[in-house]
Design an enzyme around this catalytic site. Sequence first.
Site, PDB file in Angstrom:
ATOM      1  N   ASP A 133      77.840 -22.967 -71.718  1.00 16.55           N
ATOM      2  CA  ASP A 133      77.160 -22.156 -70.697  1.00 16.55           C
ATOM      3  C   ASP A 133      77.067 -20.719 -71.170  1.00 16.55           C
ATOM      4  OD1 ASP A 133      76.063 -21.124 -68.419  1.00 16.55           O
ATOM      5  OD2 ASP A 133      77.879 -21.312 -67.199  1.00 16.55           O
ATOM      6  N   GLU A 167      72.512 -13.547 -66.003  1.00 18.04           N
ATOM      7  CA  GLU A 167      72.285 -14.722 -65.148  1.00 18.04           C
ATOM      8  C   GLU A 167      73.513 -14.990 -64.311  1.00 18.04           C
ATOM      9  OE1 GLU A 167      72.542 -19.070 -64.085  1.00 18.04           O
ATOM     10  OE2 GLU A 167      73.901 -17.848 -65.292  1.00 18.04           O
ATOM     11  N   ASP A 196      69.828 -24.538 -69.439  1.00 20.99           N
ATOM     12  CA  ASP A 196      71.114 -23.937 -69.116  1.00 20.99           C
ATOM     13  C   ASP A 196      72.139 -25.070 -69.089  1.00 20.99           C
ATOM     14  OD1 ASP A 196      73.237 -22.462 -68.170  1.00 20.99           O
ATOM     15  OD2 ASP A 196      72.277 -21.866 -66.291  1.00 20.99           O
ATOM     16  N   HIS A 282      82.876 -22.155 -67.125  1.00 19.76           N
ATOM     17  CA  HIS A 282      83.284 -20.788 -66.773  1.00 19.76           C
ATOM     18  C   HIS A 282      84.746 -20.495 -67.120  1.00 19.76           C
ATOM     19  CE1 HIS A 282      79.697 -19.751 -63.889  1.00 19.76           C
ATOM     20  NE2 HIS A 282      79.324 -20.065 -65.109  1.00 19.76           N
TER      21      HIS A 282
HETATM   22  N1  TRP Z   1      74.645 -21.192 -65.049  1.00 18.05           N
HETATM   23  C1  TRP Z   1      74.760 -22.079 -63.936  1.00 18.05           C
HETATM   24  C2  TRP Z   1      75.857 -21.556 -63.036  1.00 18.05           C
HETATM   25  O1  TRP Z   1      76.805 -20.995 -63.536  1.00 18.05           O
HETATM   26  C3  TRP Z   1      75.118 -23.475 -64.357  1.00 18.05           C
HETATM   27  C4  TRP Z   1      74.591 -24.477 -63.413  1.00 18.05           C
HETATM   28  C5  TRP Z   1      75.207 -25.020 -62.369  1.00 18.05           C
HETATM   29  C6  TRP Z   1      73.311 -25.020 -63.452  1.00 18.05           C
HETATM   30  N2  TRP Z   1      74.395 -25.900 -61.758  1.00 18.05           N
HETATM   31  C7  TRP Z   1      73.231 -25.900 -62.396  1.00 18.05           C
HETATM   32  C8  TRP Z   1      72.233 -24.829 -64.280  1.00 18.05           C
HETATM   33  C9  TRP Z   1      72.060 -26.633 -62.157  1.00 18.05           C
HETATM   34  C10 TRP Z   1      71.080 -25.542 -64.046  1.00 18.05           C
HETATM   35  C11 TRP Z   1      71.002 -26.425 -62.993  1.00 18.05           C
HETATM   36  O2  TRP Z   1      75.785 -21.687 -61.835  1.00 18.05           O
HETATM   37 ZN    ZN Z   2      74.557 -21.043 -67.149  1.00 28.20          ZN
END
Ligand code: TRP
Ligand code: ZN
Length: 433
Positions: A133, A167, A196, A282
């Site tokens: 991520d 982001e 992502d 995370h």
């Molecule tokens: N960067 C997103 C986040 O930290 C990761 C993520 C969670 C995500 N759920 C998602 C990315 C659904 C794409 C679609 O929340």
């Molecule tokens: Zn992400």
Amino acid sequence: MNISVPRRVTAVAALAALALGGLTGTTASANPAAAAAPDIPLANVKQHLTDLQSIATANGGNRAHGRTGYKASIDFVKAKLDAAGYTTTVQTFTSGGSTGYNLIADWPGGDPNQVLMAGSHLDSVTSGPGINDNGSGSAAVLETALAVARAGYQPSKHLRFGWWGAEELGLVGSKYYVAQLPSTERAKLSGYLNFDMIGSPNPGYFVYDDDPTIETTFKNYFAGIGVPTEIETEGDGRSDHASFKNVGIPVGGLFTGASRVKSSAQVQKWGGTATAFDRCYHSSCDTTSNINDTALDRNSDAIAHAIWTLSAGTTTPPGTVFENTADVSVPDNGAAVTSTVNVTGVTGNAPSNLAVGVDIVHTYRGDLVVDLVAPDGSVYSLSNRSGGSADNIVQTFTVNASSEVANGAWKLRVQDKASADTGYINNFKLTFP
Ligand code: TRP
Ligand code: ZN
Ligand code: CA
């Protein structure tokens, strides 16, 4: 009588046309004109992840907004793109009192009015290096952009790539990018593809359920390699595609799962274990060890497939001919007449080098005003009383018709503007290169 006879130049196509009954039907083949996307080398994508890990390690263990590891990540990606021939722009914004950065890379060429964009967020959270991520999406999009350059790919659409800042603080960078885009520029975006988390260590194969064309393109890729997919449901709007979707731009993307737990049915389907898709989401353990190579490889190839497929702009085999062989007499010093060709089965706009075949039998071509009229009524002048006392106009004109939708009724319009000499339209044909 207006008969459009789509025909192809090859013998095989002639047989196909016969099989279709000769006078009707469109070309039958699926999509042979679109160049096949290259296989994206997993080793290259993984090298980018190793480099992003090194950047984090050298900068306090993260690549977060406002920290030195973030700007170092931007510089790293930008240098690769510059060397490959991209036109890059670093856009700055402010969030939480720190300067943030978006990186935009344009691949020269393509239709400026039809832009296909792909992007990913480049920032991590402060607690770790952010390799899944979102080093994963960032590296795969980078390698796909480099593959475009290696292939010397010249798509019909213009290609643009983006790496977003902040982001993790609420889609800040992508929201800023979209907010500062003039509405005329937004209208040119035919799609935004978001990546992502595409290398989760216990992966699922999730496709965003948004624009149907984009979604189908991804699903087709996975169907072709025999990998089942599901619709992404772990938080719609939780990544940068939401910034684009909110202003009406068609979006899509891929995801291999975050902190949600893989169900037993999903374990049956994809293997792995009934634990989190990414147990290091995370966290400080989101390192280069936190990547499933197979997932990263498949998703990288899926990105290339989508970019190649969605930017091709046409599904017409090269050399496809649509023509009308019916004679149309041109009244002496009279009203304009037309011969019509109906173009069907072509995706997107007409080409910039549409070949317009004109065959007019006439005893004085200097009498004639000859225009190509596009389906929406736009007029392209082909000949305006030129050529004086010579007879006949038998000529192929090349017309930049890239601002016209290809499908529809195209007309050859001929008007005789002086008395005495007469003639007729013998043939009118459009060849898609
Ligand atoms: N960067 C997103 C986040 O930290 C990761 C993520 C969670 C995500 N759920 C998602 C990315 C659904 C794409 C679609 O929340
Ligand atoms: Zn992400
Ligand atoms: Ca005349």
